[in-house]
Design an enzyme around this catalytic site. Sequence first.
Site, mmCIF file in Angstrom:
data_model
loop_
_atom_site.group_PDB
_atom_site.id
_atom_site.type_symbol
_atom_site.label_atom_id
_atom_site.label_comp_id
_atom_site.label_asym_id
_atom_site.label_seq_id
_atom_site.Cartn_x
_atom_site.Cartn_y
_atom_site.Cartn_z
ATOM 1 N N ASP A 46 0.844 -1.086 -0.077
ATOM 2 C CA ASP A 46 0.006 -0.164 0.120
ATOM 3 C C ASP A 46 0.869 1.275 -0.048
ATOM 4 O OD1 ASP A 46 -3.046 1.176 0.959
ATOM 5 O OD2 ASP A 46 -1.201 2.070 1.513
ATOM 6 N N TYR A 51 3.386 9.786 -0.832
ATOM 7 C CA TYR A 51 4.378 9.280 0.020
ATOM 8 C C TYR A 51 5.870 9.569 -0.572
ATOM 9 C CZ TYR A 51 0.659 6.599 2.385
ATOM 10 O OH TYR A 51 -0.509 6.098 3.132
ATOM 11 N N LYS A 76 -2.636 5.900 -3.976
ATOM 12 C CA LYS A 76 -4.034 6.797 -3.521
ATOM 13 C C LYS A 76 -3.468 7.994 -4.184
ATOM 14 C CE LYS A 76 -3.433 4.869 1.077
ATOM 15 N NZ LYS A 76 -2.117 4.488 0.998
ATOM 16 N N HIS A 109 -7.446 9.952 -1.428
ATOM 17 C CA HIS A 109 -6.654 10.025 -0.082
ATOM 18 C C HIS A 109 -7.338 10.446 1.252
ATOM 19 C CE1 HIS A 109 -2.258 9.444 1.009
ATOM 20 N NE2 HIS A 109 -2.896 9.212 2.251
#
Length: 313
Positions: A46, A51, A76, A109
Amino acid sequence: MPNVPYVTLNNGVTMPMLGLGVYLTPGDQTASAVQSALSAGYRMVDTAAVYGNEREVGEGIKRSGLNRSDLFVTTKLWMADYGYDQALRGFDASLEKLGLDYVDLYLLHWPAPSSFEATSSAYRAAESLLAQKRTRAIGVCNFNADHLDRLAWTATIGPAINQIELHPLFSQQKLRRENAARNIVTQAWSPIGGIYINHPNDPSHITRVLDHPVLVGLAAKHGRTAAQVVLRWHIQNGTAVIPKSVNSQRIAQNIRVFDFALTDDDMHAIDALDTGTRAGRDPEQFDMDFIRARAAAAKKAEQAASPTGRSPG
Ligand code: A2P
């Protein structure tokens, strides 16, 4: 190899109940964490555009040599890319970084309530990606029941997943029921609560989930670690989990939760730890307006602190 159970999503796609999370995993440690996880038996990873490590996730997947069809990859869409066309572009960028032809699960998100029209448009873009088989399932993160209802006004396909902050100190029983009532699988982020410190200003409160005496006691009773007890609690609740670790031993430890069981009393003892207080952001407040206001305030503070009253060049 641990036998991770799969859950069937609302469109018949199956998803492992446990995978590796990579939020806050530094770029230079991501590929090796993914590789460790895949060799320990994980089949789900994930990540998220925000990120900043999708490329490295793709690298870890490539290095594993596993068949793409045996893996379940989630990413996401970040809020700055909400809106229909922006979302399609955001998806293309993620896919390019991951080095994949498709993802298994594409999630919005955050709900971004102050501009929910853009959120709904982004979700419609995700529906079109689903129709084109560029993602095998779609869903959301951090939505409360009200956000789910607002999304339903314009959505034609319900979210398969709602990924939310969920750990023993914030166990979200009501929202788990709301998800289940809508045929949405609950997935926990920060499932062992490792990165969040609850009640930092009051040391008499428990600050680390895994240090809680009840969990330490249950770990001793079962000959497991507190992290394994917590992950087992999630699994027995029917919650999917994505614990993060960069350490190969802890990665291997976190998947060894399918060969023991907690009793009803154990489960109730963990249920009783809920503080009702989240450690992460409140989804009702956290949106692009909030992020922009915070950035502007930080810039102002920086300018005030600088001797010339200007930002360093
Ligand atoms: P590390 O990456 O050094 O292992 P969560 O996913 O619930 O937010 O938890 C992630 C945090 O918990 C990270 O700080 C991670 O550190 C730590 N962690 C992961 N697995 C374990 C474990 N089995 N025991 C203790 N800490 C863990």
